[in-house]
Scaffold this motif. Structure first.
Motif, short mmCIF file in Angstrom:
data_model
loop_
_atom_site.label_atom_id
_atom_site.label_comp_id
_atom_site.label_asym_id
_atom_site.label_seq_id
_atom_site.Cartn_x
_atom_site.Cartn_y
_atom_site.Cartn_z
N MET A 184 0.85 -1.17 0.00
CA MET A 184 0.00 0.00 0.00
C MET A 184 0.90 1.24 0.00
N ARG A 185 0.51 2.24 -0.75
CA ARG A 185 1.23 3.52 -0.78
C ARG A 185 0.52 4.48 0.17
N VAL A 186 1.24 4.88 1.22
CA VAL A 186 0.66 5.70 2.27
C VAL A 186 1.35 7.05 2.31
N LEU A 187 0.56 8.10 2.36
CA LEU A 187 1.07 9.46 2.49
C LEU A 187 0.57 10.00 3.81
N ILE A 188 1.50 10.39 4.69
CA ILE A 188 1.15 10.92 6.00
C ILE A 188 1.52 12.39 6.04
N VAL A 189 0.57 13.23 6.42
CA VAL A 189 0.82 14.66 6.57
C VAL A 189 0.94 14.94 8.06
N GLY A 190 2.14 15.30 8.48
CA GLY A 190 2.41 15.59 9.89
C GLY A 190 3.39 14.60 10.48
N CYS A 191 4.59 15.08 10.84
CA CYS A 191 5.63 14.21 11.40
C CYS A 191 5.79 14.51 12.89
N GLY A 192 4.67 14.51 13.60
CA GLY A 192 4.73 14.62 15.05
C GLY A 192 4.79 13.24 15.64
N ARG A 193 4.34 13.09 16.88
CA ARG A 193 4.41 11.79 17.56
C ARG A 193 3.58 10.72 16.85
N VAL A 194 2.36 11.07 16.47
CA VAL A 194 1.48 10.09 15.82
C VAL A 194 1.96 9.80 14.40
N GLY A 195 2.22 10.82 13.63
CA GLY A 195 2.64 10.63 12.24
C GLY A 195 3.93 9.84 12.13
N SER A 196 4.92 10.17 12.97
CA SER A 196 6.20 9.46 12.90
C SER A 196 6.05 8.02 13.37
N ARG A 197 5.26 7.79 14.42
CA ARG A 197 5.04 6.42 14.91
C ARG A 197 4.34 5.58 13.83
N LEU A 198 3.31 6.16 13.23
CA LEU A 198 2.57 5.46 12.19
C LEU A 198 3.48 5.14 11.00
N ALA A 199 4.28 6.11 10.59
CA ALA A 199 5.22 5.89 9.47
C ALA A 199 6.18 4.76 9.80
N SER A 200 6.69 4.77 11.02
CA SER A 200 7.63 3.73 11.44
C SER A 200 6.97 2.36 11.45
N GLU A 201 5.74 2.28 11.95
CA GLU A 201 5.04 0.99 12.01
C GLU A 201 4.63 0.47 10.64
N LEU A 202 4.29 1.38 9.73
CA LEU A 202 3.85 0.96 8.40
C LEU A 202 5.03 0.68 7.45
N ASP A 203 6.17 1.26 7.75
CA ASP A 203 7.36 1.11 6.91
C ASP A 203 7.78 -0.35 6.82
N GLY A 204 7.97 -0.81 5.61
CA GLY A 204 8.53 -2.13 5.40
C GLY A 204 7.56 -3.29 5.52
N VAL A 205 6.32 -3.04 5.79
CA VAL A 205 5.33 -4.11 5.89
C VAL A 205 4.52 -4.08 4.60
N SER A 206 5.22 -4.26 3.50
CA SER A 206 4.62 -4.18 2.16
C SER A 206 3.97 -2.82 1.90
N ASN A 207 4.51 -1.80 2.53
CA ASN A 207 4.00 -0.45 2.35
C ASN A 207 5.11 0.48 1.87
N GLU A 208 4.72 1.45 1.06
CA GLU A 208 5.61 2.54 0.70
C GLU A 208 5.07 3.76 1.44
N VAL A 209 5.90 4.33 2.32
CA VAL A 209 5.44 5.41 3.18
C VAL A 209 6.18 6.70 2.87
N THR A 210 5.41 7.77 2.70
CA THR A 210 5.97 9.12 2.54
C THR A 210 5.34 9.97 3.62
#
Length: 141
Positions: free
Chosen positions: A1-27
């Motif tokens: 899944m290609r995921v785009l997250i707007v906001g690199c605060g606590r929630v955005g960064s945690r979500l990006a980290s958790e989604l990264d590498g699990v068959s996801n492309e995260v920006t």
């Protein structure tokens, strides 16, 4: 899944980290370049992280285009501001036709209004109050 997250605060960064590498492309997009460094220093984005970082305003359609919104399966708006989250979500949904869009909205009245208009959203204010109410109800038994 290609995921785009707007906001690199606590929630955005945690979500990006958790989604990264699990068959996801995260920006992840944030206006402050230092946001990316802060969370990288805390170990959220390791050496093997595939998260792509884009500096800029997540409500700017051209920036969203450069961040890959036209190929995104999902946009998650979790900046510190309700207005920016709502606007980024609306742009993703109505301008770019992103199928799955989620916005964090702190104000319960706004969250209810936008949810009724079809915007997938969550309200930490309501969720937090519900959680505390459950916790104290369990303790009183």
């Amino acid at each position: 899944m290609r995921v785009l997250i707007v906001g690199c605060g606590r929630v955005g960064s945690r979500l990006a980290s958790e989604l990264d590498g699990v068959s996801n492309e995260v920006t992840i997009v944030d206006r402050e370049p230092s946001s990316f460094n802060k969370f990288a220093e805390r170990g959220l984005f390791g050496e093997n992280s595939g998260v792509r970082f884009v500096v800029g305003d997540g409500t700017d359609a051209e920036l969203l285009r450069r961040a890959g919104i036209e190929e995104a399966d999902c946009l998650i708006a979790v900046t510190e501001g309700d207005n920016r989250n709502i606007m980024a979500a609306q742009i993703a949904k109505h301008v770019f036709g992103v199928k799955r869009v989620v916005a964090r909205i702190y104000d319960p009245i706004r969250e209810e209004t936008y949810r009724e208009m079809g915007l997938d959203s969550f309200c930490p204010t309501i969720e937090g109050a519900n959680l505390v109410r459950q916790m104290i109800s369990e303790d009183s038994r």
